[in-house]
Motif scaffolding. Sequence first.
Motif, PDB file in Angstrom:
ATOM      1  N   PRO A  36     -44.326 -65.249  32.819  1.00  0.00           N
ATOM      2  CA  PRO A  36     -44.405 -63.799  33.035  1.00  0.00           C
ATOM      3  C   PRO A  36     -45.816 -63.372  33.414  1.00  0.00           C
ATOM      4  CG  PRO A  36     -44.300 -64.310  30.702  1.00  0.00           C
ATOM      5  CD  PRO A  36     -44.051 -65.597  31.412  1.00  0.00           C
ATOM      6  N   PRO A  37     -45.970 -62.210  34.031  1.00  0.00           N
ATOM      7  CA  PRO A  37     -47.303 -61.720  34.385  1.00  0.00           C
ATOM      8  C   PRO A  37     -48.177 -61.560  33.139  1.00  0.00           C
ATOM      9  CG  PRO A  37     -45.585 -60.416  35.459  1.00  0.00           C
ATOM     10  CD  PRO A  37     -44.898 -61.285  34.448  1.00  0.00           C
ATOM     11  N   GLY A  38     -49.486 -61.632  33.357  1.00  0.00           N
ATOM     12  CA  GLY A  38     -50.422 -61.456  32.251  1.00  0.00           C
ATOM     13  C   GLY A  38     -51.097 -62.747  31.866  1.00  0.00           C
ATOM     14  N   PRO A  39     -51.889 -62.716  30.786  1.00  0.00           N
ATOM     15  CA  PRO A  39     -52.612 -63.907  30.355  1.00  0.00           C
ATOM     16  C   PRO A  39     -51.661 -65.046  29.984  1.00  0.00           C
ATOM     17  CG  PRO A  39     -53.446 -61.927  29.276  1.00  0.00           C
ATOM     18  CD  PRO A  39     -52.186 -61.534  29.957  1.00  0.00           C
ATOM     19  N   LEU A  40     -52.094 -66.273  30.280  1.00  0.00           N
ATOM     20  CA  LEU A  40     -51.328 -67.474  29.964  1.00  0.00           C
ATOM     21  C   LEU A  40     -52.190 -68.402  29.125  1.00  0.00           C
ATOM     22  CD1 LEU A  40     -49.788 -68.253  33.483  1.00  0.00           C
ATOM     23  CD2 LEU A  40     -48.662 -67.146  31.545  1.00  0.00           C
ATOM     24  N   ARG A  41     -51.548 -69.045  28.153  1.00  0.00           N
ATOM     25  CA  ARG A  41     -52.246 -69.998  27.303  1.00  0.00           C
ATOM     26  C   ARG A  41     -51.657 -71.385  27.513  1.00  0.00           C
ATOM     27  NH1 ARG A  41     -52.094 -66.748  21.631  1.00  0.00           N
ATOM     28  NH2 ARG A  41     -49.976 -66.361  22.409  1.00  0.00           N
ATOM     29  N   VAL A  42     -52.547 -72.366  27.653  1.00  0.00           N
ATOM     30  CA  VAL A  42     -52.130 -73.741  27.897  1.00  0.00           C
ATOM     31  C   VAL A  42     -52.846 -74.662  26.922  1.00  0.00           C
ATOM     32  CG1 VAL A  42     -52.006 -75.630  29.574  1.00  0.00           C
ATOM     33  CG2 VAL A  42     -51.781 -73.257  30.354  1.00  0.00           C
ATOM     34  N   LEU A  43     -52.096 -75.601  26.348  1.00  0.00           N
ATOM     35  CA  LEU A  43     -52.653 -76.613  25.463  1.00  0.00           C
ATOM     36  C   LEU A  43     -52.333 -77.990  26.033  1.00  0.00           C
ATOM     37  CD1 LEU A  43     -51.488 -75.156  22.024  1.00  0.00           C
ATOM     38  CD2 LEU A  43     -53.781 -75.005  23.028  1.00  0.00           C
ATOM     39  N   SER A  44     -53.319 -78.881  26.033  1.00  0.00           N
ATOM     40  CA  SER A  44     -53.107 -80.242  26.505  1.00  0.00           C
ATOM     41  C   SER A  44     -53.603 -81.223  25.451  1.00  0.00           C
ATOM     42  CB  SER A  44     -53.828 -80.485  27.829  1.00  0.00           C
ATOM     43  OG  SER A  44     -53.597 -81.792  28.300  1.00  0.00           O
ATOM     44  N   LEU A  45     -52.682 -82.024  24.917  1.00  0.00           N
ATOM     45  CA  LEU A  45     -52.987 -82.992  23.873  1.00  0.00           C
ATOM     46  C   LEU A  45     -53.290 -84.342  24.513  1.00  0.00           C
ATOM     47  CD1 LEU A  45     -51.095 -80.741  22.602  1.00  0.00           C
ATOM     48  CD2 LEU A  45     -50.397 -82.488  20.957  1.00  0.00           C
ATOM     49  N   CYS A  46     -54.376 -84.992  24.064  1.00  0.00           N
ATOM     50  CA  CYS A  46     -54.798 -86.260  24.669  1.00  0.00           C
ATOM     51  C   CYS A  46     -54.906 -86.064  26.177  1.00  0.00           C
ATOM     52  CB  CYS A  46     -53.838 -87.388  24.323  1.00  0.00           C
ATOM     53  SG  CYS A  46     -53.714 -87.740  22.545  1.00  0.00           S
ATOM     54  N   ALA A  47     -55.736 -85.107  26.565  1.00  0.00           N
ATOM     55  CA  ALA A  47     -55.766 -84.612  27.944  1.00  0.00           C
ATOM     56  C   ALA A  47     -56.341 -85.596  28.935  1.00  0.00           C
ATOM     57  CB  ALA A  47     -56.569 -83.310  27.994  1.00  0.00           C
ATOM     58  N   GLY A  48     -57.030 -86.642  28.479  1.00  0.00           N
ATOM     59  CA  GLY A  48     -57.652 -87.567  29.413  1.00  0.00           C
ATOM     60  C   GLY A  48     -58.624 -86.842  30.320  1.00  0.00           C
ATOM     61  N   GLN A  49     -58.514 -87.064  31.614  1.00  0.00           N
ATOM     62  CA  GLN A  49     -59.385 -86.407  32.587  1.00  0.00           C
ATOM     63  C   GLN A  49     -58.806 -85.089  33.093  1.00  0.00           C
ATOM     64  OE1 GLN A  49     -60.129 -89.445  35.524  1.00  0.00           O
ATOM     65  NE2 GLN A  49     -61.157 -90.783  34.044  1.00  0.00           N
ATOM     66  N   GLY A  50     -57.676 -84.685  32.527  1.00  0.00           N
ATOM     67  CA  GLY A  50     -57.113 -83.372  32.823  1.00  0.00           C
ATOM     68  C   GLY A  50     -56.503 -83.225  34.195  1.00  0.00           C
ATOM     69  N   ARG A  51     -56.201 -84.335  34.855  1.00  0.00           N
ATOM     70  CA  ARG A  51     -55.724 -84.238  36.233  1.00  0.00           C
ATOM     71  C   ARG A  51     -54.390 -83.510  36.345  1.00  0.00           C
ATOM     72  NH1 ARG A  51     -57.232 -89.820  39.390  1.00  0.00           N
ATOM     73  NH2 ARG A  51     -59.219 -90.268  38.359  1.00  0.00           N
ATOM     74  N   ASP A  52     -53.514 -83.701  35.370  1.00  0.00           N
ATOM     75  CA  ASP A  52     -52.189 -83.085  35.454  1.00  0.00           C
ATOM     76  C   ASP A  52     -52.270 -81.568  35.526  1.00  0.00           C
ATOM     77  OD1 ASP A  52     -53.089 -82.892  32.842  1.00  0.00           O
ATOM     78  OD2 ASP A  52     -51.416 -84.008  31.971  1.00  0.00           O
ATOM     79  N   LEU A  53     -53.210 -80.967  34.820  1.00  0.00           N
ATOM     80  CA  LEU A  53     -53.364 -79.516  34.805  1.00  0.00           C
ATOM     81  C   LEU A  53     -54.397 -79.021  35.810  1.00  0.00           C
ATOM     82  CD1 LEU A  53     -52.768 -76.732  33.511  1.00  0.00           C
ATOM     83  CD2 LEU A  53     -54.595 -77.254  31.871  1.00  0.00           C
ATOM     84  N   LEU A  54     -55.584 -79.623  35.805  1.00  0.00           N
ATOM     85  CA  LEU A  54     -56.701 -79.076  36.566  1.00  0.00           C
ATOM     86  C   LEU A  54     -56.468 -79.133  38.069  1.00  0.00           C
ATOM     87  CD1 LEU A  54     -59.674 -80.499  34.485  1.00  0.00           C
ATOM     88  CD2 LEU A  54     -58.588 -78.254  34.312  1.00  0.00           C
ATOM     89  N   GLU A  55     -55.845 -80.190  38.557  1.00  0.00           N
ATOM     90  CA  GLU A  55     -55.609 -80.300  39.994  1.00  0.00           C
ATOM     91  C   GLU A  55     -54.585 -79.277  40.475  1.00  0.00           C
ATOM     92  OE1 GLU A  55     -54.791 -84.373  41.012  1.00  0.00           O
ATOM     93  OE2 GLU A  55     -56.722 -85.077  40.223  1.00  0.00           O
ATOM     94  N   VAL A  56     -53.720 -78.818  39.587  1.00  0.00           N
ATOM     95  CA  VAL A  56     -52.780 -77.752  39.927  1.00  0.00           C
ATOM     96  C   VAL A  56     -53.466 -76.394  39.843  1.00  0.00           C
ATOM     97  CG1 VAL A  56     -50.624 -76.604  39.282  1.00  0.00           C
ATOM     98  CG2 VAL A  56     -50.797 -79.100  39.167  1.00  0.00           C
ATOM     99  N   LEU A  57     -54.195 -76.168  38.754  1.00  0.00           N
ATOM    100  CA  LEU A  57     -54.839 -74.873  38.557  1.00  0.00           C
ATOM    101  C   LEU A  57     -55.853 -74.546  39.641  1.00  0.00           C
ATOM    102  CD1 LEU A  57     -55.692 -74.408  34.769  1.00  0.00           C
ATOM    103  CD2 LEU A  57     -54.056 -73.135  36.158  1.00  0.00           C
ATOM    104  N   ALA A  58     -56.493 -75.565  40.198  1.00  0.00           N
ATOM    105  CA  ALA A  58     -57.582 -75.333  41.156  1.00  0.00           C
ATOM    106  C   ALA A  58     -57.167 -74.423  42.295  1.00  0.00           C
ATOM    107  CB  ALA A  58     -58.080 -76.677  41.694  1.00  0.00           C
ATOM    108  N   ASP A  59     -55.903 -74.524  42.743  1.00  0.00           N
ATOM    109  CA  ASP A  59     -55.443 -73.728  43.883  1.00  0.00           C
ATOM    110  C   ASP A  59     -54.284 -72.805  43.538  1.00  0.00           C
ATOM    111  OD1 ASP A  59     -57.258 -74.986  45.749  1.00  0.00           O
ATOM    112  OD2 ASP A  59     -55.933 -76.735  45.723  1.00  0.00           O
ATOM    113  N   HIS A  60     -54.016 -72.634  42.258  1.00  0.00           N
ATOM    114  CA  HIS A  60     -52.842 -71.848  41.883  1.00  0.00           C
ATOM    115  C   HIS A  60     -53.189 -70.361  41.783  1.00  0.00           C
ATOM    116  CE1 HIS A  60     -49.264 -70.523  39.690  1.00  0.00           C
ATOM    117  NE2 HIS A  60     -48.704 -71.630  40.127  1.00  0.00           N
ATOM    118  N   PRO A  61     -52.290 -69.475  42.231  1.00  0.00           N
ATOM    119  CA  PRO A  61     -52.586 -68.034  42.160  1.00  0.00           C
ATOM    120  C   PRO A  61     -52.738 -67.497  40.751  1.00  0.00           C
ATOM    121  CG  PRO A  61     -50.321 -68.443  42.911  1.00  0.00           C
ATOM    122  CD  PRO A  61     -51.025 -69.743  42.950  1.00  0.00           C
ATOM    123  N   ARG A  62     -52.258 -68.202  39.747  1.00  0.00           N
ATOM    124  CA  ARG A  62     -52.417 -67.749  38.360  1.00  0.00           C
ATOM    125  C   ARG A  62     -53.654 -68.342  37.686  1.00  0.00           C
ATOM    126  NH1 ARG A  62     -47.754 -65.861  35.975  1.00  0.00           N
ATOM    127  NH2 ARG A  62     -49.247 -64.938  34.519  1.00  0.00           N
TER     128      ARG A  62
END
Length: 226
Positions: A36-62
């Motif tokens: 939904p619109p508004g602030p979003l919270r994300v948690l990553s356990l044993c995130a490693g280098q964060g590729r799964d999240l960070l590479e998506v967020l880099a170009d995502h409109p949210r």
Amino acid sequence: MDWHEWHADYDRPGSGLARRLRAVQAQVEAALDDSPPGPLRVLSLCAGQGRDLLEVLADHPRRHDVRARLVELDPRNAAIAEAAARAAGLTGVEVLVADASLTDHYRDLAPADLVLVCGVFGNITDEDIERTVEHCAALCRTGGTVIWTRHRGAPDRVPLICEWFEDRGFHRHWLSDPDAGFGAAAHRLHADPRPLTAGVRMFTFVGRPEDAFEDSAADTSEDADE
């Protein structure tokens, strides 16, 4: 296990880890798109280098709506994740060098819109997997998504893990094909989140799973989880 060196297989085209990463990233993008619109919270356990999240967020409109916490014990991997977040201008991303199994690291952000438990279930006992699933019902908000992975080597625990999620109020949103060479899934919580108990250890790593595969000769099966 050197978890920093282990990440090199992400850069090996066609490897099980590279294919799994693309599948997980697609589910991360879908979860962000559906939030939904508004602030979003994300948690990553044993995130490693964060590729799964960070590479998506880099170009995502949210990207600027997201406040994320990546918890990773290996300081080398955490430094890479931190550098990637800063390079992408993701000011809402925090990388915490700490034991990701401890509930105390998530209390101020739970329940979250998106919870990543990727590379965990292949390295812990069945009892700890079920305990972690139980805590996912506290880490995740109603309508939020948990994305998780587990290799499909014998014994294949993916169907059982799905049952554990669904017994706790999650609905299966997506599951990788059994022949994909890796296991990954997205479950969405349709129940009220449970209280997150402080001071609890959700799991303990037991090392490289004996039933995971090396695929250096033929990239048809998944490498060990992390």
